[in-house]
Scaffold this motif. Sequence first.
Motif, PDB file in Angstrom:
ATOM      1  N   LEU A 126       1.050   9.224   2.074  1.00 26.38           N
ATOM      2  CA  LEU A 126       1.023   7.897   2.693  1.00 26.38           C
ATOM      3  C   LEU A 126       2.292   7.541   3.469  1.00 26.38           C
ATOM      4  CD1 LEU A 126      -0.645   5.874  -0.211  1.00 26.38           C
ATOM      5  CD2 LEU A 126      -1.749   6.819   1.828  1.00 26.38           C
ATOM      6  N   ASP A 180      -0.735  -8.285   1.457  1.00 24.35           N
ATOM      7  CA  ASP A 180      -2.135  -7.978   1.125  1.00 24.35           C
ATOM      8  C   ASP A 180      -2.938  -7.326   2.238  1.00 24.35           C
ATOM      9  OD1 ASP A 180      -2.737 -10.062   2.848  1.00 24.35           O
ATOM     10  OD2 ASP A 180      -3.641 -11.361   1.357  1.00 24.35           O
ATOM     11  N   ASP A 181      -2.314  -6.999   3.335  1.00 24.35           N
ATOM     12  CA  ASP A 181      -3.027  -6.371   4.445  1.00 24.35           C
ATOM     13  C   ASP A 181      -2.852  -4.838   4.343  1.00 24.35           C
ATOM     14  OD1 ASP A 181      -4.563  -6.312   6.711  1.00 24.35           O
ATOM     15  OD2 ASP A 181      -3.183  -7.455   7.967  1.00 24.35           O
ATOM     16  N   ALA A 182      -3.497  -4.117   5.255  1.00 28.60           N
ATOM     17  CA  ALA A 182      -3.395  -2.646   5.236  1.00 28.60           C
ATOM     18  C   ALA A 182      -1.930  -2.226   5.152  1.00 28.60           C
ATOM     19  CB  ALA A 182      -4.051  -2.067   6.489  1.00 28.60           C
ATOM     20  N   GLY A 183      -1.651  -1.246   4.302  1.00 29.72           N
ATOM     21  CA  GLY A 183      -0.295  -0.743   4.157  1.00 29.72           C
ATOM     22  C   GLY A 183       0.597  -1.562   3.254  1.00 29.72           C
ATOM     23  N   CYS A 184       0.047  -2.590   2.626  1.00 32.13           N
ATOM     24  CA  CYS A 184       0.897  -3.506   1.858  1.00 32.13           C
ATOM     25  C   CYS A 184       1.517  -2.873   0.613  1.00 32.13           C
ATOM     26  CB  CYS A 184       0.123  -4.762   1.468  1.00 32.13           C
ATOM     27  SG  CYS A 184      -1.211  -4.451   0.298  1.00 32.13           S
ATOM     28  N   ASP A 185       0.938  -1.774   0.110  1.00 29.71           N
ATOM     29  CA  ASP A 185       1.474  -1.201  -1.139  1.00 29.71           C
ATOM     30  C   ASP A 185       2.959  -0.876  -1.023  1.00 29.71           C
ATOM     31  OD1 ASP A 185      -1.100  -1.391  -1.985  1.00 29.71           O
ATOM     32  OD2 ASP A 185      -1.481   0.770  -2.090  1.00 29.71           O
ATOM     33  N   GLU A 197       5.914  -2.558  -3.219  1.00 31.30           N
ATOM     34  CA  GLU A 197       6.844  -1.746  -4.013  1.00 31.30           C
ATOM     35  C   GLU A 197       8.290  -2.039  -3.617  1.00 31.30           C
ATOM     36  OE1 GLU A 197       6.909   0.267  -6.686  1.00 31.30           O
ATOM     37  OE2 GLU A 197       4.844  -0.399  -6.953  1.00 31.30           O
ATOM     38  N   LYS A 206       2.305 -15.109   1.173  1.00 32.21           N
ATOM     39  CA  LYS A 206       0.855 -15.225   1.326  1.00 32.21           C
ATOM     40  C   LYS A 206       0.211 -13.960   0.778  1.00 32.21           C
ATOM     41  CE  LYS A 206       1.697 -18.932   3.860  1.00 32.21           C
ATOM     42  NZ  LYS A 206       1.473 -20.292   3.396  1.00 32.21           N
ATOM     43  N   LEU A 266      -3.529 -12.776  -1.018  1.00 27.75           N
ATOM     44  CA  LEU A 266      -4.840 -13.003  -1.634  1.00 27.75           C
ATOM     45  C   LEU A 266      -5.336 -11.756  -2.367  1.00 27.75           C
ATOM     46  CD1 LEU A 266      -6.723 -15.245   0.957  1.00 27.75           C
ATOM     47  CD2 LEU A 266      -5.905 -15.863  -1.311  1.00 27.75           C
ATOM     48  N   SER A 267      -4.427 -10.844  -2.711  1.00 32.24           N
ATOM     49  CA  SER A 267      -4.826  -9.698  -3.526  1.00 32.24           C
ATOM     50  C   SER A 267      -5.348 -10.174  -4.868  1.00 32.24           C
ATOM     51  CB  SER A 267      -3.625  -8.791  -3.812  1.00 32.24           C
ATOM     52  OG  SER A 267      -2.955  -8.435  -2.643  1.00 32.24           O
ATOM     53  N   ALA A 268      -6.170  -9.344  -5.499  1.00 38.50           N
ATOM     54  CA  ALA A 268      -6.651  -9.669  -6.846  1.00 38.50           C
ATOM     55  C   ALA A 268      -5.455  -9.852  -7.787  1.00 38.50           C
ATOM     56  CB  ALA A 268      -7.579  -8.586  -7.353  1.00 38.50           C
ATOM     57  N   GLN A 291       2.636 -12.018  -9.792  1.00 34.86           N
ATOM     58  CA  GLN A 291       2.106 -11.529 -11.062  1.00 34.86           C
ATOM     59  C   GLN A 291       2.551 -10.082 -11.287  1.00 34.86           C
ATOM     60  OE1 GLN A 291      -2.171 -11.828 -11.412  1.00 34.86           O
ATOM     61  NE2 GLN A 291      -2.240 -10.413 -13.151  1.00 34.86           N
ATOM     62  N   TYR A 311       0.670 -16.560 -13.001  1.00 39.95           N
ATOM     63  CA  TYR A 311       1.491 -15.452 -12.529  1.00 39.95           C
ATOM     64  C   TYR A 311       2.649 -15.151 -13.484  1.00 39.95           C
ATOM     65  CZ  TYR A 311      -1.037 -16.518  -8.190  1.00 39.95           C
ATOM     66  OH  TYR A 311      -2.005 -16.752  -7.242  1.00 39.95           O
TER      67      TYR A 311
END
Lengths: 535, 535
Positions: free
Chosen positions: B43, B228-233, B237, B264, B266-268, B273, B312
Amino acid sequence: MREIGINFGNKTALVQLWAPQAKKVELLVTDAGHRLALKKGHLGHWSLQTDEIKPGDKYQFVLDDDKKLPDPASLAQPDGVHGPSQAVDLNALTWTDKQWTNPPLADYIFYELHTGTFTPEGTFDAIIPKLDHLVALGITAIEIMPVAQFAGGRNWGYDGVFPFAVQNTYGGADGLNRLVNACHEKGLAVVLDVVYNHIGPEGNYFANFAPYFTSKYQTPWGDAINFDDAGCDGVREYFIENALMWFRDFHIDALRMDAVHAIKDLSAKHILQEITERVDILQQQTGRNYYLIVECDLNDTRYINPLKHGGYGINAQWTDEFHHALRVSAGQQQNGYYSDFNGLADLAKAYMDGYVYTGQYSAHREKKFGSQIVNNPGQQFVVFSQNHDQVGNRMLGERSNQLYSLQMQKLLAAAVMVSPYLPMLFMGEEMGETNPFLYFTSHQDPELAEAVRKGRKAEFKAFHAEGEAPDPQSVNTFQNSKIQWQLLQNPERQTMFEYYKALIALRKQLPALKTLNRKNVKVEVDTNKQTLTLY
Amino acid sequence: MREIGINFGNKTALVQLWAPQAKKVELLVTDAGHRLALKKGHLGHWSLQTDEIKPGDKYQFVLDDDKKLPDPASLAQPDGVHGPSQAVDLNALTWTDKQWTNPPLADYIFYELHTGTFTPEGTFDAIIPKLDHLVALGITAIEIMPVAQFAGGRNWGYDGVFPFAVQNTYGGADGLNRLVNACHEKGLAVVLDVVYNHIGPEGNYFANFAPYFTSKYQTPWGDAINFDDAGCDGVREYFIENALMWFRDFHIDALRMDAVHAIKDLSAKHILQEITERVDILQQQTGRNYYLIVECDLNDTRYINPLKHGGYGINAQWTDEFHHALRVSAGQQQNGYYSDFNGLADLAKAYMDGYVYTGQYSAHREKKFGSQIVNNPGQQFVVFSQNHDQVGNRMLGERSNQLYSLQMQKLLAAAVMVSPYLPMLFMGEEMGETNPFLYFTSHQDPELAEAVRKGRKAEFKAFHAEGEAPDPQSVNTFQNSKIQWQLLQNPERQTMFEYYKALIALRKQLPALKTLNRKNVKVEVDTNKQTLTLY
C-alpha cells in the motif's frame, strides 16, 4: 397535520413558508390571479390564514415581487416540476383500512417495485390488480421506489425535487391513497423509499428559499443538505415533517431512507435519531407501528442500535454485502465493488456476522472498513439477490434471468430465503423476468440530459463492460425495462413462480427459518466442493 | 518505537515513508550526500534498513528523482519548516522520572502556558526555574500549548506542520525531555496540546506524499484531514502514532486535542475512538496512566462517553460555555459568541448541567444546539475564566486584569475554583498579568502573512471593536504578550498570588470542593441581587 406548506383546517387554509432571506412573500393563486401577502414570523417563517385558496387551486409563492416559484412543500405538481403547485387537502384522502395492523418487522417479506415499470400503465392504480399475484406469491410488504415529484415521467425516483408531492404521472396523492388502501385490504404492508440525502438536479428551487444546502460537506450530488450548519433547524423540520406525513397522512407502514451515509450531520442529535424520536411520538399518538429502514454503506451499527445505547434507533438496514458475496459465489466477475468479495467464504461470513467487512482492509475502498455487529438481531438486516440498484447499475441492467441458469436463479432465491435476515425480492424476479431494468431519466434540461449520459458512461469504467450504455433519456430504455406480465403464461415462468411461492411458504412455516436468530446459524464452507452448509 | 519516519534500533536505522503515488523514493543524507533507495512495500509504504544515517544527521526524501522534501514524520527541523529534517534517536532521551505516578484526573489543576511567551527566553529550559512558582501556587499540571514545528519562531502553535518535531526555537526534543523530567521531579503532570484537525499553512508538504486531505469535508482551514476517505488508513496511523509517541517517548501525562469538532470522520470507528483504544493498549504495556482531553464545540457527550456505551472514550473536554456564561455575568458585553449568554442564569446552568446549550436555539449559531449531559461526572469537564483563545481572540488580547477590577478578578477565580469541574488557569492570571496575550505569527511567506493580517481584521467584525488589530507578524506583538515576572515584586500582585494559592489550597482540602460530583451541586440565582449561591 403538517406544519409546513398549505394545509386545510376548518374551511380556511393555513399557508406557511420558510424564507428567512425574503423581505416580502406573497401567495399567488394562479387562476384567480390573487396575490395574498404572508406575514413574517420568527426566524423567517412566513404564514397566512386565508379562505381564498381551495383544494385543487394552483399556486406559486412570489418572493420580493420578483421570483414566482413553486412551494418547496408542495403536495402536487400537476404540470411538472417547473409549473405551479396545487393545493391538496390531506384530510380529504379516503381511508378504508381501519382494520389494518402493521405486522411485526420480522414477518416482512419485501417486494421492491418501481411504479413506472411494474405495469404497462405505470400508475398506482395499475398496481392494484397485480396485488393478488403478490399475495399468492406470499409477499407481506411492497416497497415502492421513490414517488416524490421528479422532472418528466420517467425516473427511478432519486431525482425527486418535491419530497411532499406524489409524482403526477403515477396518479398523485389520490392514486397513492387508493394503492395503500388496496394493499392493506389484502394484508400487504407498504414501504416507501424516501430520499433525504439530496434533492434532484432539475426543478430544484430550494436555494431560493432558505439555506437548505451547506458547502461544509461535499456529496456525489454537490453541496450536502444542511443538517448541522447555520439555519439547519428549518431543514431538519422539513424532512421530519416529510417522514411524519407518509406515516400519518398516507398510512405508509415503513420508510426506506436512501443512502443515509450521504446525510452529513455532526449535531449532538443526529437527524436520524431525531426522526426516530418524532416517529416514536407519532406511534403513541396514532396507536400504529411504523418502521424505519435505512440504506447505509458504512457497516456501522450506530445507525441501528437503540437510542438508549447511543444509537439512532433505526429498525433495520439494507445489507448490500450479502448480495455482493452471494453474487460472486454465483460466478459474478470480481470487478468494481465486487472486487472486494471472494465468494463462499464471504457469504458464510455474511450469514453469520451480517457485515462481511468488519474492520479489515477493503481494496475497492482503499481503507479499512466496517465494524463488528454485536447485539443486533437478524431482523435488523434486509437481504436480496437483486434490487433496483444491483440490477440497474449494471450497464445493461440485466436481471438474474439474463445472467444465470434456472438452477442458479433458484439457488440465489433460496440463499436469500433461508437467511436469518429479512428477505427482499425485486419485481419480476419471481417469474424470471427477461427484460432488463435499465437506468432511465426524462430530464427536460438538455445540458443536464447530456451530463447524465456522460456520467452514466464514466460510471462503467470499473466494470470494463463492452458496448455502449443505453441512453437513459430514451423512451425505449424505459419501455424495455417494464415487467412483461404475459410471461406468466409461459409454463417455465409459472414453474419459477411456484418455486418462489413454495420457498416463501416454507420460510413462513419452518420455525428454524422464521425465527431470525443470527446467532443460531452455523455455516460450514467446503471450498473444494463449492458448497456451503447452513444448520 | 514509532512505526513511522526514521527510528534507531540496534545500531541501524529503520527508515519508513508512506508515499503511495511515488514510483521511486530515496533517502538523501544531506551532509554525506548519500542517496539511498527505499523499497516499496504494501500500500505504498516504503522502507529501508540502513546504518548510513546516524542521529543528528540531516536528511530529505527524494520522490521520483524530482522533489526533495522534509520527512512528514520528522522529529526535528533544525533549520525550520522548509529545511531538511534531522534524525533523532528517541531512545537516547534521558529519563529521570521513574518514580513518577500520574495523579488521578480529578486531582488535576491545570495551568496553561505558551512556551514562547511564558519566559523572556521563550524556551523549555527557561520554564524549569519557574516551576517552583507553580508548585507554590498549588498547580498540579502544566498544559503546554502546541510545540509541533511551525514557520518562524513566533506562533501560538496551531500552525504547526511537523506534528512529530518539537519546535526548534523552544529547544527541540531534548528541551522538552528536560522540562518533563523537571515537572515530574516536582510533582507536576504535563499536558500537551496537539492539533489533529488540520496542518498549518506554511511548510505543509503533506499533499506531495499521500492523500492526507479530502475535499469531502470543508473546514475553516480548507480540505479536511482525510480520516475516512480512500487512503485514510495511513493518515489515521500517522496521528495515532503521534499520540502514542508523546505518551511513550516523551512521558507526557495527558493530551489536549485541539478542536476535535473539525475532525470529520464517519468511519464505523471514529479516529478518536481508535486513539482511545490504542492509548489503552499502551497503558497496559507501560503500566502508566494517560489521559485524553478534547476541545469540542459540539456539546455532544458521545465524545466523552465510555467506549462500551457507544462513546469515544475521551476522559474530559473543555467547556467554553462555562467561561462565556461567567464572563457575561462579570459584565462582558454580549457581542459575538457572547451574544448567546445571559449571565447568572446561564452560569447557574453551567454549574449544574455542564453545558449551557442542551438543545435550545442559539441565535449566534442560528440553530438548535447541544444535548443534555446525563451520566458524565464533573471531572470530565475543564473550566476556566481565561485561556489562550478567550484572551487572544479578543482584538486587543486583554487578560482579565485589563478588563476587570481586582474584586471581580478574585470572584472569577473563585467561580472556577469552587466548580465541580477541573479548573484551569491561564499563565499569568495568578499574578494579574497586565500584558495582553495577542495573536502572533512569524510566517515567512509574504502572501500568507498578508492573508493572516486580513483574516484577523475580518474576525473582529462581530466584536465591533474600535481601532486597529495589532499586526500578528510584528515582533512587538509577540514581545508585548510576554509574562512580566517582575510583577511578582509588586505587593498587589503578590496579594493576588496569595489569593490564588489560598483558593487552590482550599479546593484541595475541602471535601465538598474536592469531590467533583456535579449532581450534588445546588445553585440558586437571585437576579435582582445579581447573586448566585452554590451549596
